[in-house]
Design a protein around this motif. Structure first.
Motif, mmCIF file in Angstrom:
data_model
loop_
_atom_site.group_PDB
_atom_site.id
_atom_site.type_symbol
_atom_site.label_atom_id
_atom_site.label_comp_id
_atom_site.label_asym_id
_atom_site.label_seq_id
_atom_site.Cartn_x
_atom_site.Cartn_y
_atom_site.Cartn_z
ATOM 1 N N VAL A 67 0.839 -1.199 0.000
ATOM 2 C CA VAL A 67 0.000 0.000 0.000
ATOM 3 C C VAL A 67 0.876 1.253 0.000
ATOM 4 N N LEU A 68 2.008 1.218 0.688
ATOM 5 C CA LEU A 68 2.929 2.355 0.683
ATOM 6 C C LEU A 68 3.433 2.636 -0.734
ATOM 7 N N VAL A 69 3.764 1.594 -1.478
ATOM 8 C CA VAL A 69 4.209 1.767 -2.864
ATOM 9 C C VAL A 69 3.075 2.351 -3.709
ATOM 10 N N LEU A 70 1.865 1.831 -3.531
ATOM 11 C CA LEU A 70 0.718 2.387 -4.253
ATOM 12 C C LEU A 70 0.498 3.851 -3.895
ATOM 13 N N ASP A 71 0.640 4.169 -2.616
ATOM 14 C CA ASP A 71 0.467 5.541 -2.152
ATOM 15 C C ASP A 71 1.513 6.452 -2.797
ATOM 16 N N LEU A 72 2.757 5.998 -2.832
ATOM 17 C CA LEU A 72 3.815 6.810 -3.441
ATOM 18 C C LEU A 72 3.566 7.011 -4.928
ATOM 19 N N ALA A 73 3.187 5.934 -5.615
ATOM 20 C CA ALA A 73 3.014 6.017 -7.070
ATOM 21 C C ALA A 73 1.747 6.760 -7.464
ATOM 22 N N TRP A 74 0.630 6.424 -6.847
ATOM 23 C CA TRP A 74 -0.654 7.009 -7.260
ATOM 24 C C TRP A 74 -0.935 8.325 -6.546
ATOM 25 N N THR A 75 -1.033 8.253 -5.222
ATOM 26 C CA THR A 75 -1.502 9.411 -4.463
ATOM 27 C C THR A 75 -0.492 10.556 -4.503
ATOM 28 N N GLN A 76 0.759 10.258 -4.215
ATOM 29 C CA GLN A 76 1.742 11.331 -4.132
ATOM 30 C C GLN A 76 2.286 11.751 -5.495
ATOM 31 N N ALA A 77 2.701 10.774 -6.321
ATOM 32 C CA ALA A 77 3.316 11.134 -7.595
ATOM 33 C C ALA A 77 2.295 11.599 -8.628
ATOM 34 N N LEU A 78 1.240 10.846 -8.810
ATOM 35 C CA LEU A 78 0.279 11.174 -9.867
ATOM 36 C C LEU A 78 -0.741 12.233 -9.435
ATOM 37 N N MET A 79 -1.300 12.084 -8.239
ATOM 38 C CA MET A 79 -2.325 13.022 -7.772
ATOM 39 C C MET A 79 -1.723 14.233 -7.058
ATOM 40 N N GLY A 80 -0.470 14.162 -6.638
ATOM 41 C CA GLY A 80 0.153 15.284 -5.948
ATOM 42 C C GLY A 80 -0.454 15.549 -4.584
ATOM 43 N N ALA A 81 -0.960 14.504 -3.950
ATOM 44 C CA ALA A 81 -1.635 14.650 -2.662
ATOM 45 C C ALA A 81 -0.836 13.954 -1.563
ATOM 46 N N GLU A 82 -1.064 14.383 -0.345
ATOM 47 C CA GLU A 82 -0.502 13.721 0.834
ATOM 48 C C GLU A 82 -1.654 13.384 1.760
#
Length: 163
Positions: A67-82
């Protein structure tokens, strides 16, 4: 405000089965309000991090890393969200536009059926705790909420407002 979805409790589910049940319950309430794919993906990753937070089994630890990898790839990198998994959010959370640019401090508490638009920041000020967002609150585009304030139930914070 209702009880947060994942309150810090010694009785918090630490086994995978209970965490999965909580994940499904919260995600079902979220999905009832979010019909768009990007919003659903962001919520699924966010809720998975919340559900697995206290699970301390080998499979749970592996799933947390995934889930951390998904969070880094999708939420943080693509969506620019934290969207830290420490954030306590009630059911029915709606992240408009896939949560793009939303920044939440880990100590934020969010009530039920809250709508958050893009580029919203909820953070701390001078080392004090972050805000508490009441049930059915609305946070407009670009709103900034800093410090230990409480946004009451059914409140509306307009676009680009600073609280």
């Amino acid at each position: 405000m209702s009880t947060p979805a994942f309150p810090p409790s010694p009785h918090h589910p630490r086994d995978l089965r209970s965490a999965r049940a909580g994940y499904r319950r919260l995600l079902a309430a979220d999905y009832a309000r979010d019909q768009f794919l990007f919003e659903r993906i962001t919520l699924a990753i966010f809720r998975a991090g919340q559900a697995l937070r206290y699970v301390d089994t080998p499979v749970g630890r592996w799933l947390r890393r995934f889930v951390l990898v998904l969070d880094l790839a999708w939420t943080q990198a693509l969506m620019g969200a934290e969207l830290p998994h420490e954030v306590w959010a009630g059911p029915g959370l709606k992240l408009h536009h896939g949560g793009r640019g939303i920044i939440l401090h880990p100590s934020v508490v969010i009530g039920e059926n809250v709508r958050i638009y893009h580029n919203v920041t909820v953070g701390v000020r001078d080392g004090r705790p972050a805000a508490r967002i009441g049930d059915r609150a609305f946070l407009g585009t670009g709103a900034t909420i800093l410090g230990p304030v409480t946004i009451g139930a059914d409140s509306k914070v307009g676009a680009h407002a600073v609280v």
